[in-house]
Design a protein around this motif. Sequence first.
Motif, mmCIF file in Angstrom:
data_model
loop_
_atom_site.group_PDB
_atom_site.id
_atom_site.type_symbol
_atom_site.label_atom_id
_atom_site.label_comp_id
_atom_site.label_asym_id
_atom_site.label_seq_id
_atom_site.Cartn_x
_atom_site.Cartn_y
_atom_site.Cartn_z
ATOM 1 N N GLY A 184 0.790 -1.232 0.000
ATOM 2 C CA GLY A 184 0.000 0.000 0.000
ATOM 3 C C GLY A 184 0.817 1.273 0.000
ATOM 4 O O GLY A 184 0.257 2.371 -0.071
ATOM 5 N N ALA A 211 2.381 2.571 -2.290
ATOM 6 C CA ALA A 211 2.213 3.287 -3.550
ATOM 7 C C ALA A 211 1.011 4.221 -3.527
ATOM 8 O O ALA A 211 0.983 5.222 -4.258
ATOM 9 C CB ALA A 211 2.086 2.288 -4.704
ATOM 10 N N TRP A 212 0.001 3.907 -2.713
ATOM 11 C CA TRP A 212 -1.202 4.739 -2.722
ATOM 12 C C TRP A 212 -1.574 5.285 -1.337
ATOM 13 O O TRP A 212 -2.690 5.743 -1.119
ATOM 14 C CB TRP A 212 -2.389 3.970 -3.317
ATOM 15 C CG TRP A 212 -2.776 2.720 -2.574
ATOM 16 C CD1 TRP A 212 -3.582 2.638 -1.475
ATOM 17 C CD2 TRP A 212 -2.386 1.387 -2.869
ATOM 18 N NE1 TRP A 212 -3.714 1.327 -1.067
ATOM 19 C CE2 TRP A 212 -2.981 0.534 -1.914
ATOM 20 C CE3 TRP A 212 -1.591 0.801 -3.861
ATOM 21 C CZ2 TRP A 212 -2.799 -0.848 -1.919
ATOM 22 C CZ3 TRP A 212 -1.414 -0.571 -3.859
ATOM 23 C CH2 TRP A 212 -2.015 -1.374 -2.899
ATOM 24 N N TRP A 235 -2.098 3.786 1.404
ATOM 25 C CA TRP A 235 -2.942 2.892 2.197
ATOM 26 C C TRP A 235 -4.396 3.362 2.276
ATOM 27 O O TRP A 235 -5.124 3.007 3.197
ATOM 28 C CB TRP A 235 -2.351 2.704 3.605
ATOM 29 C CG TRP A 235 -0.977 2.147 3.542
ATOM 30 C CD1 TRP A 235 0.192 2.848 3.519
ATOM 31 C CD2 TRP A 235 -0.600 0.769 3.439
ATOM 32 N NE1 TRP A 235 1.269 1.997 3.407
ATOM 33 C CE2 TRP A 235 0.805 0.710 3.360
ATOM 34 C CE3 TRP A 235 -1.317 -0.426 3.409
ATOM 35 C CZ2 TRP A 235 1.513 -0.478 3.257
ATOM 36 C CZ3 TRP A 235 -0.616 -1.613 3.304
ATOM 37 C CH2 TRP A 235 0.782 -1.631 3.229
ATOM 38 N N GLY A 236 -4.816 4.157 1.289
ATOM 39 C CA GLY A 236 -6.207 4.593 1.242
ATOM 40 C C GLY A 236 -6.539 5.722 2.184
ATOM 41 O O GLY A 236 -7.671 6.213 2.195
#
Length: 487
Positions: free
Chosen positions: A49, A51-52, A54-55
Amino acid sequence: MKFLTIILVLLTLNLSWGDNMAKWILIWSDEFNYNGLPDPSKWNFETEGNAWGWGNGEEQFYTDSRTQNAIVEDGILKIIALKERMEGKEYTSARINTKGKGEWLYGRFEAKIKLPSGRGIWPAFWMMPAKNFYGPWPKSGEIDIMEMFGWYNPYNVYSTIHTEKFNHKIGTHKQEFYYDPKIHSEFNIYAVEWFEDRLDFYFNTNKIFTYRKEASDSSLWPFDKPFYIILNNAVGGDWCRQHGGIGNTVFPQVLYVDYVRVYKLDDGKPKSIDIKINGKGKVKSNINTNNLKFGEDVVLTAIPEEGYRFVGWYGDLYSKSETIKFKIYQNTRILANFVPVDEIIDNGNFIAGLSEWEYWVDNNYGGADFKLLNDGLEINIWKKAKYDWQIQLTTPIELEKEYKYVLNFKAYSKSGKFILRAGFNQRKEPWKSYYSKKFEIDKESKEYSLEFLMQEENDPYCRVEFDLGEHTGKIIIESVSVKKIKI
């Protein structure tokens, strides 16, 4: 001392934590009586996660097997958040989980923890589903045993559940907190007792929250499938920035964990295993699957018939291995899934829910809901998208050069004519479409088919894709199959 502690726990089960403490039996633990990285037989480092964010727009980079961020020493696990630049982030930390190594349905899950402090710190002890049976977050659920938000009432610890109907994205999550000014200076026990009909959350011996099963509806109660444990020490995030950001937090900040333990409830009754079979095959057991004792060893072996292959165990436990070994602690439901040897989709009939499947809706343009049926998947497109690909249902596959791929599926519409596109596409940038075809679906259940010859080089990052955004209405998709044929 902790070796003595574990013996005392086993010998003093007449002491009461919750309503049923006299019968809780320890079945798994990490007492952290070693030095070095967390035990790799029990824990994974989780990094995908990064890269993003983890929301949640988190500001740390989670590292993999780095003792600067996760180390066991002096009988304590330390998860350490550092202010240091790595991979475009200003902070590093660690996130570990038991996925594939420890997954449980029901029980008592507890950890003895001393919390870090500071505006930007977000430590957590929580659980996530081993498989997204009911769909991606939040449909398959989330159990937050303990969270502390350094930027928001930092002496409160929160217990929270998330489901499709109750989650923080729509402001309906179910949550309670406990206030204690010593959470940063002393160890405390955080626990959840998970039953078939409720979740009870504890701070030491104080019950702070109960979430009850009000109906057999996965949007309210997805907590009937196995979950795994997560420990992490996050930094910042979207919510933190809304409250002034990380500020002058002093680093390093350490999450201290004395132990993690899992208990099962022994009610004194005999146990049984209900085994169902999908496809053609049989299951061999080392023992009669009825009238079993609590903690008895079970060995099951899946044996496919000629022309079939075994793809996995589903239900109250998950495994891809043909032979599984486990101890029985409760009545257990298991499905052995077999498919033809030339079938490359493991869950085309949705017998294992939405495991192996993903769906995506571009909420800026379209709207859709996905619902499991006994024999398929119902998709309700209540808002037409700008492009058909803005509402997708996909499952991953690999494409090999000089093989023909034959896609078959059944479908029908509950609301008149419906156009969908099916095909073989890449599942990462540049999202290349190898081959697709539009189908007109009507109210009669029919089988649809397309064939594709892969003439380019092998591509392991592909998927079967259904694009559904061209119309509004309800459509049912069943019996998805992809056969791979050598040319």
